[in-house]
Design an enzyme around this catalytic site. Structure first.
Site, PDB file in Angstrom:
ATOM      1  NE  ARG A   1      45.988  19.934  33.759  1.00  0.00           N
ATOM      2  CZ  ARG A   1      46.526  20.572  32.734  1.00  0.00           C
ATOM      3  NH1 ARG A   1      47.819  20.829  32.700  1.00  0.00           N
ATOM      4  NH2 ARG A   1      45.781  20.975  31.719  1.00  0.00           N
TER       5      ARG A   1
ATOM      6  CG  ASN B   1      46.528  16.476  32.787  1.00  0.00           C
ATOM      7  OD1 ASN B   1      45.937  16.253  33.837  1.00  0.00           O
ATOM      8  ND2 ASN B   1      45.977  17.153  31.806  1.00  0.00           N
TER       9      ASN B   1
END
Length: 91
Positions: free
Chosen positions: A19, A37
């Site tokens: 990320r 996520n």
């Protein structure tokens, strides 16, 4: 022209700073949208920007950060406009 794509990235993409990698890449390319996520082990993102920048962003996602291993990216066109690129909570 601005396009928007929805990405679902699978493989070893969690616990490898994926990320953060997407956030840094998007900001460098002028892409807006978000990344998060998913509880079932994938990373999901929506990216918006000019087509050439989106292609570069998708290539960044295919490569991933150093410890990632991307197996597949599902890509679908979608709608949405965003002010910036941000990291959202896991869902």
């Amino acid at each position: 022209m601005i396009e928007t794509h929805h990405l679902v990235i699978s493989g070893r993409v969690q616990r490898v700073r994926f990320r953060n990698f997407m956030l840094e890449s998007a900001r460098a390319l002028g892409i807006t949208g978000w990344v998060r996520n998913r509880t079932y082990g994938t990373v999901e993102a929506v990216i918006a920007g000019p087509p050439a920048a989106l292609e570069q962003m998708i290539e960044c996602a295919r490569r991933g950060p150093a410890h990632a291993m991307v197996d597949d990216i599902r890509i679908a066109k979608t709608d949405g406009r965003f002010e910036r690129f941000e990291m959202l909570p896991t869902v």
